[in-house]
Enzyme design. Structure first.
Site: not given
Length: 380
Positions: A124, A243, A363, A366-367
């Site tokens: 969280a 990731r 998570e 893309s930016e």
């Protein structure tokens, strides 16, 4: 596949593939339709060692390397993307921070049941006003005698409703900005800790995404992860591992899209022959396969760097951004190859298309991945 897996990694791949094909694939469409959390399947996954894959055996984990974890996650995602994201969050950002930063007490009390799949974990960090910018979070944890009193709201928490415990971040000293954030392990059932609204999502509908509410939630000081002020570092380190998990999910889901498209193209007849014989379709399939392989290799590279103890932050962001965007392109092409049939729920690519969309968002968008990659390149 160009990457040469070890014999142990191939055995894990075969084991998980057989399990996923028998246990998860037949009910994936039903889970999508009903939103039912796959608790019984997760217990079986725990028995197979899939819920604590990178946790050492003395904490009830499987003790395998990150490439094995990636391979297993790809196979789960191939069969059911909803189950895969639960497994990924549980391994990467619930077990991960407790193993890396937890005291012996926290490992004995919480990591052991998590690694066996007896309990499900969540993470969280995100809040309504703090997603890509975790330093903007408003949650606080005030020290009071032998406890911390947590107040705040967390949003978009994967497994928030169905998890048994969560790793939560909150400010213990707002004056220090991100260096004043700390992390805690909080059990469900703790007074002041409740589940708020459950989100109604486009995809991954078998995985719940919920709001968590902390109102004067008193947590023992022993449940602090690391030291006060370590929360931001704990979150960033955990998300690096996460990731690799998202990239692995992306590869598995994209492979399912490709296989479905190839199977359909070999059967669908137009103009007197199967559409797999038309150059336009063949080139789409070639591009899809190439992009999947590139994403798989980027993912394995990040996993191998993690296993070697190297700094893998940049590699994980590269794998995540490429694989997640690739999965969306491949899902689009798979649906296109199916034509109108791809748009109806009778065919699985309709579900794959919806499931893929969130991969570029959670998570770290893309930016944000591109920001991380550019920072590493420009700081050399």
């Amino acid at each position: 596949m160009a990457y040469q897996l070890s014999e142990e990694q191939r055995m894990i791949q075969a084991m998980v593939r057989d399990f996923a094909k028998a246990e998860l694939a037949p009910t994936a469409a039903e889970r999508d339709r009903t939103g039912k959390f796959p608790l019984e399947s997760l217990k079986k996954m725990g028995e197979l060692g899939l819920m604590g894959m990178n946790v050492p055996t003395h904490y009830n984990g499987a003790g395998v390397d990150t490439i094995s974890y990636s391979v297993a996650l790809q196979e789960i995602a191939y069969a059911c993307a909803s189950t895969a994201v639960i497994m990924s969050v549980h391994n990467s950002v619930a077990c991960g921070p407790i193993f890396l930063f937890g005291s012996d007490y926290l490992k004995e009390t919480y990591l052991k049941p998590l690694a066996k799949g007896e309990k499900i974990g969540s993470f969280a960090l995100t809040e309504p006003g703090a997603g890509s910018d975790p330093a903007s979070q408003k949650s606080t944890a005030i020290k009071d005698a032998d406890s911390y009193v947590i107040n705040g709201r967390k949003s978009f928490i994967t497994s928030g409703k169905n998890s048994h415990l969560t790793v939560v971040t909150a400010y213990t000293d707002r004056g220090k900005k991100h260096r004043g954030i700390s992390a805690f392990v909080v059990e469900k059932g703790t007074p002041g800790f409740s589940v708020g609204r459950e989100e109604d999502k486009m995809g991954l509908r078998g995985s719940d995404t919920a709001e968590l509410i902390f109102e004067d939630c008193r947590v023992p000081k022993e449940n602090l992860l690391g030291n006060e002020g370590d929360g931001f570092v704990i979150a960033m380190v955990s998300l690096d591992g996460g990731r690799i998990g998202i990239a692995s999910q992306s590869v598995g889901l994209a492979q399912a899209c490709l296989d479905a498209a190839v199977s359909y193209a070999k059967e669908r007849i137009q103009f007197g022959r199967t559409i797999s014989q038309f150059q336009g379709i063949r080139w789409m399939i070639a591009d899809m396969a190439t992009q999947i392989e590139a994403a798989r290799l980027l993912t394995f590279n990040a996993a191998a760097m993690k296993d070697r103890g190297e700094n893998f932050t940049e590699a994980a962001s590269m794998a995540k951004v490429y694989a997640s965007e690739m999965a969306n392109r491949v899902a689009y092409q798979a649906l296109q190859i199916h034509g109108g049939y791809g748009y109806i729920k009778e065919y699985p690519v309709e579900r794959f298309y919806r499931d893929a969309r969130v991969l570029t968002l959670y998570e770290g968008t893309s930016e944000i991945q591109r920001k991380v990659i550019a920072n590493h390149i420009l700081s050399r």
